[in-house]
Design a protein around this motif. Sequence first.
Motif, PDB file in Angstrom:
ATOM      1  N   MET A  40       0.789  -1.228   0.000  1.00  0.00           N
ATOM      2  CA  MET A  40       0.000   0.000   0.000  1.00  0.00           C
ATOM      3  C   MET A  40       0.833   1.296   0.000  1.00  0.00           C
ATOM      4  SD  MET A  40      -1.559  -0.088   3.859  1.00  0.00           S
ATOM      5  CE  MET A  40      -0.505  -0.433   5.243  1.00  0.00           C
ATOM      6  N   ASP A 141      -2.044   9.878   4.773  1.00  0.00           N
ATOM      7  CA  ASP A 141      -2.025   8.540   4.178  1.00  0.00           C
ATOM      8  C   ASP A 141      -2.116   7.476   5.277  1.00  0.00           C
ATOM      9  OD1 ASP A 141       0.271   6.646   2.038  1.00  0.00           O
ATOM     10  OD2 ASP A 141      -1.930   6.661   2.158  1.00  0.00           O
ATOM     11  N   LYS A 144      -7.989   5.820   7.299  1.00  0.00           N
ATOM     12  CA  LYS A 144      -8.856   6.694   6.478  1.00  0.00           C
ATOM     13  C   LYS A 144      -9.931   7.380   7.320  1.00  0.00           C
ATOM     14  CE  LYS A 144      -6.022   5.100   3.738  1.00  0.00           C
ATOM     15  NZ  LYS A 144      -4.733   5.863   3.711  1.00  0.00           N
ATOM     16  N   ASP A 169      -4.294  10.963   0.322  1.00  0.00           N
ATOM     17  CA  ASP A 169      -4.297   9.770  -0.516  1.00  0.00           C
ATOM     18  C   ASP A 169      -5.587   8.986  -0.274  1.00  0.00           C
ATOM     19  OD1 ASP A 169      -2.339   6.713  -0.823  1.00  0.00           O
ATOM     20  OD2 ASP A 169      -3.373   7.897  -2.347  1.00  0.00           O
ATOM     21  N   ASN A 170      -5.979   8.164  -1.237  1.00  0.00           N
ATOM     22  CA  ASN A 170      -7.065   7.185  -1.099  1.00  0.00           C
ATOM     23  C   ASN A 170      -8.443   7.764  -0.878  1.00  0.00           C
ATOM     24  OD1 ASN A 170      -4.534   5.882   0.849  1.00  0.00           O
ATOM     25  ND2 ASN A 170      -5.115   4.892  -1.074  1.00  0.00           N
ATOM     26  N   GLU A 199      -2.705   2.308  -6.238  1.00  0.00           N
ATOM     27  CA  GLU A 199      -1.324   1.943  -6.565  1.00  0.00           C
ATOM     28  C   GLU A 199      -1.227   0.552  -7.200  1.00  0.00           C
ATOM     29  OE1 GLU A 199      -2.332   3.265  -3.674  1.00  0.00           O
ATOM     30  OE2 GLU A 199      -1.850   2.014  -1.962  1.00  0.00           O
TER      31      GLU A 199
HETATM   32 MG   LIG Z   1      -2.404   5.345   0.756  1.00  0.00          MG
END
Ligand SMILES: [Mg+2]
Length: 214
Positions: A40, A141, A144, A169-170, A199
């Motif tokens: 990840m 990152d 979440k 990110d994400n 990714e």
């Molecule tokens: Mg990430």
Amino acid sequence: TRSTRPQRMLKAVQKNAIRGNPESVISAIDYFCKHSEWAMNVGDEKGCILDSVVTEVDPSTVLELGTYCGYSTVRIARLLSPGTKFITVEFNPASAEVARKIIAYAGLQDKVTLVEGASGDLIPQIKKLYGITTFDFIFLDHWKDRYLPDIKLFEEYGLLGKGSVLLADNVICPGTPEYLEYVRNSPRYESRYYPSHLEYTKVEDGLEKSLFLG
Ligand SMILES: [Mg+2]
Ligand SMILES: O=C(NCCCCCn1ccc2cnccc21)c1cc(-c2ccc(F)cc2)cc(O)c1O
């Protein structure tokens, strides 16, 4: 006992990268993730977007939440001007251990302060512990469901200044819906979505850049 994925990633870096060469460390990790085991890291596609935002901001102070194995840490640190203060936070001690070795293999250990702990515990102490007033650039990152509570902590503890940039990110996969809703609807931020992919896959994902307006 069986090695962990981060340990196998570190072995791939030590085998395939050139010590002191950040680009070769980044390539070795991307190769490992594409041909051996998915992991990840922010990856090469989103990593190029990360690079462009860091270069544009040219920050004097940087915070990364979610070091993992140090891939994005190396991507960011290799672009920073001398004297930049860069703090990266990792909750998992095993990941932090591997990250320290990968960051050192890239020759960037003097540019990075790796702190082990949870963001919710650390953010209130950052000014006192590290003598930082505000962060010019923050890369989110980590867990979440911590993006939203942590951006509120940044506001509460005065860690954002006019012009501070947060890059998350994400925001699609795994997803951070509450965070997105907040930064896109708050009058205190100017937000922009950078479409990309999870990714090393074709799955949709992307980065959200949010400019704090003060
Ligand atoms: Mg990430
Ligand atoms: O979970 C992710 N990252 C967070 C890992 C744990 C962070 C722990 N941690 C570190 C610092 C820190 C500070 N405070 C509290 C906790 C803290 C993640 C997951 C995926 C993913 C996985 C499976 C899948 F099928 C699709 C996507 C992709 C990503 O790019 C990710 O980043």
